[in-house]
Design a protein around this motif. Sequence first.
Motif, PDB file in Angstrom:
ATOM      1  N   GLU A   1       1.207  -1.072   0.556  1.00 25.09           N
ATOM      2  CA  GLU A   1       0.275  -0.225  -0.128  1.00 25.09           C
ATOM      3  C   GLU A   1       0.971   0.873   0.154  1.00 25.09           C
ATOM      4  OE1 GLU A   1      -3.354   2.449  -0.232  1.00 25.09           O
ATOM      5  OE2 GLU A   1      -3.680   0.354  -0.170  1.00 25.09           O
ATOM      6  N   ASP A   2       0.614   2.589  -0.863  1.00 22.30           N
ATOM      7  CA  ASP A   2       0.936   3.467  -1.194  1.00 22.30           C
ATOM      8  C   ASP A   2       0.532   4.993  -0.089  1.00 22.30           C
ATOM      9  OD1 ASP A   2       3.530   2.705  -2.845  1.00 22.30           O
ATOM     10  OD2 ASP A   2       2.685   2.716  -4.219  1.00 22.30           O
ATOM     11  N   PHE A   3       0.932   5.448   0.564  1.00 22.39           N
ATOM     12  CA  PHE A   3       0.680   6.599   1.232  1.00 22.39           C
ATOM     13  C   PHE A   3       1.141   7.546   0.116  1.00 22.39           C
ATOM     14  CE2 PHE A   3      -0.106   3.131   3.869  1.00 22.39           C
ATOM     15  CZ  PHE A   3      -1.813   2.957   4.117  1.00 22.39           C
ATOM     16  N   ILE A   4       1.083   8.475   0.180  1.00 17.01           N
ATOM     17  CA  ILE A   4       0.936  10.051   0.294  1.00 17.01           C
ATOM     18  C   ILE A   4       0.963  11.304   0.908  1.00 17.01           C
ATOM     19  CG2 ILE A   4       0.707  11.867  -1.943  1.00 17.01           C
ATOM     20  CD1 ILE A   4       1.641   9.307  -3.201  1.00 17.01           C
ATOM     21  N   VAL A   5       1.558  11.375   1.704  1.00 20.21           N
ATOM     22  CA  VAL A   5       2.067  12.722   2.925  1.00 20.21           C
ATOM     23  C   VAL A   5       0.717  13.923   2.189  1.00 20.21           C
ATOM     24  CG1 VAL A   5       2.721  13.290   4.644  1.00 20.21           C
ATOM     25  CG2 VAL A   5       3.366  11.473   3.793  1.00 20.21           C
ATOM     26  N   PRO A   6       0.031  14.438   2.961  1.00 20.20           N
ATOM     27  CA  PRO A   6      -0.719  15.427   2.848  1.00 20.20           C
ATOM     28  C   PRO A   6       0.111  16.562   2.473  1.00 20.20           C
ATOM     29  CG  PRO A   6      -2.065  13.915   4.778  1.00 20.20           C
ATOM     30  CD  PRO A   6      -1.246  13.579   4.223  1.00 20.20           C
ATOM     31  N   ARG A   7       0.150  17.459   1.972  1.00 19.66           N
ATOM     32  CA  ARG A   7       0.594  18.750   1.771  1.00 19.66           C
ATOM     33  C   ARG A   7       0.600  19.750   3.467  1.00 19.66           C
ATOM     34  NH1 ARG A   7      -0.284  21.275  -4.438  1.00 19.66           N
ATOM     35  NH2 ARG A   7      -0.281  19.625  -5.291  1.00 19.66           N
ATOM     36  N   ASP A   8      -0.213  19.567   3.708  1.00 22.74           N
ATOM     37  CA  ASP A   8      -0.189  20.680   5.026  1.00 22.74           C
ATOM     38  C   ASP A   8       0.638  19.149   6.150  1.00 22.74           C
ATOM     39  OD1 ASP A   8      -1.960  18.395   4.991  1.00 22.74           O
ATOM     40  OD2 ASP A   8      -3.196  19.933   6.538  1.00 22.74           O
TER      41      ASP A   8
ATOM     42  N   VAL B   1       7.843  14.964   9.780  1.00 22.66           N
ATOM     43  CA  VAL B   1       6.772  14.316  11.220  1.00 22.66           C
ATOM     44  C   VAL B   1       7.067  12.264  11.262  1.00 22.66           C
ATOM     45  CG1 VAL B   1       4.710  14.311  12.527  1.00 22.66           C
ATOM     46  CG2 VAL B   1       5.560  16.030  11.225  1.00 22.66           C
ATOM     47  N   PHE B   2       7.006  12.191  10.367  1.00 18.69           N
ATOM     48  CA  PHE B   2       7.122  10.864  10.144  1.00 18.69           C
ATOM     49  C   PHE B   2       8.171   9.832  10.399  1.00 18.69           C
ATOM     50  CE2 PHE B   2       3.568  11.983   7.769  1.00 18.69           C
ATOM     51  CZ  PHE B   2       2.359  11.271   8.181  1.00 18.69           C
TER      52      PHE B   2
ATOM     53  N   ILE C   1      10.174   4.603   1.994  1.00 19.65           N
ATOM     54  CA  ILE C   1      10.462   6.084   1.792  1.00 19.65           C
ATOM     55  C   ILE C   1      10.826   7.183   0.859  1.00 19.65           C
ATOM     56  CG2 ILE C   1      10.973   8.175   3.060  1.00 19.65           C
ATOM     57  CD1 ILE C   1      11.641   6.226   5.748  1.00 19.65           C
ATOM     58  N   GLN C   2       9.714   7.309   0.098  1.00 26.19           N
ATOM     59  CA  GLN C   2      10.106   8.035  -0.716  1.00 26.19           C
ATOM     60  C   GLN C   2      10.010   9.579  -0.846  1.00 26.19           C
ATOM     61  OE1 GLN C   2       7.784   6.371  -3.880  1.00 26.19           O
ATOM     62  NE2 GLN C   2       8.988   4.534  -3.595  1.00 26.19           N
ATOM     63  N   PRO C   3      10.915  10.304  -0.344  1.00 27.63           N
ATOM     64  CA  PRO C   3      11.189  11.749   0.209  1.00 27.63           C
ATOM     65  C   PRO C   3      10.878  13.071  -0.954  1.00 27.63           C
ATOM     66  CG  PRO C   3      13.285  11.041   0.751  1.00 27.63           C
ATOM     67  CD  PRO C   3      11.989   9.903   0.168  1.00 27.63           C
ATOM     68  N   HIS C   4      11.380  12.568  -2.272  1.00 29.61           N
ATOM     69  CA  HIS C   4      11.203  13.681  -3.000  1.00 29.61           C
ATOM     70  C   HIS C   4       9.549  12.871  -3.987  1.00 29.61           C
ATOM     71  CE1 HIS C   4      15.134  14.507  -3.237  1.00 29.61           C
ATOM     72  NE2 HIS C   4      15.582  12.794  -4.049  1.00 29.61           N
ATOM     73  N   GLU C   5       8.661  12.471  -3.308  1.00 31.23           N
ATOM     74  CA  GLU C   5       7.388  12.160  -3.934  1.00 31.23           C
ATOM     75  C   GLU C   5       6.927  12.206  -2.733  1.00 31.23           C
ATOM     76  OE1 GLU C   5       6.204   8.838  -5.628  1.00 31.23           O
ATOM     77  OE2 GLU C   5       8.799   8.589  -6.589  1.00 31.23           O
ATOM     78  N   LYS C   6       7.306  12.471  -1.589  1.00 37.55           N
ATOM     79  CA  LYS C   6       6.553  12.480  -0.227  1.00 37.55           C
ATOM     80  C   LYS C   6       5.585  11.348   0.138  1.00 37.55           C
ATOM     81  CE  LYS C   6       5.461  16.124   1.611  1.00 37.55           C
ATOM     82  NZ  LYS C   6       4.336  16.972   2.074  1.00 37.55           N
ATOM     83  N   LYS C   7       5.618   9.540  -0.018  1.00 35.27           N
ATOM     84  CA  LYS C   7       5.046   9.246  -0.932  1.00 35.27           C
ATOM     85  C   LYS C   7       6.277   8.025   0.458  1.00 35.27           C
ATOM     86  CE  LYS C   7       4.974   6.378  -4.590  1.00 35.27           C
ATOM     87  NZ  LYS C   7       5.132   5.181  -5.379  1.00 35.27           N
TER      88      LYS C   7
END
Length: 117
Positions: free
Chosen positions: A65-72, A77-78, A103-109
């Motif tokens: 499962e992939d989760f995109i971190v909300p912009r706000d 934090v994670f 963790i894929q920080p550039h995509e915030k995923k």
Amino acid sequence: KTEVRIGPVVAGAIESERLLAIQHTCGAKVTQNGSESIVLHGYEQQVSLAKKQVHEYIYNLRVEEDFIVPRDIPFHVFIAKGFDGKASVLEEIRNQTRVRVKIQPHEKKISLAGLFS
């Protein structure tokens, strides 16, 4: 008749051939109802055996499962440890569930993968 509830992640990982094999072994009719449930029809003993096999199959599925971190919400934090040295949110998830965390920080995923349970 009985239903085994499933979610979209599990529904995407289920192989129809495996459900047919369970149907053939147990004699109960096994039907996947979209991403909501698996329906079992037949005599009580057939349905009971099919339900047991379906549960066993589901709990041994490998899912991702992939989760995109909300912009706000800041991404750090994670992944950052707490000020008192406590594990980060993702470390705690990994430690408690034994899933693989990518963790894929550039995509915030964030991707979580492992056995469904």
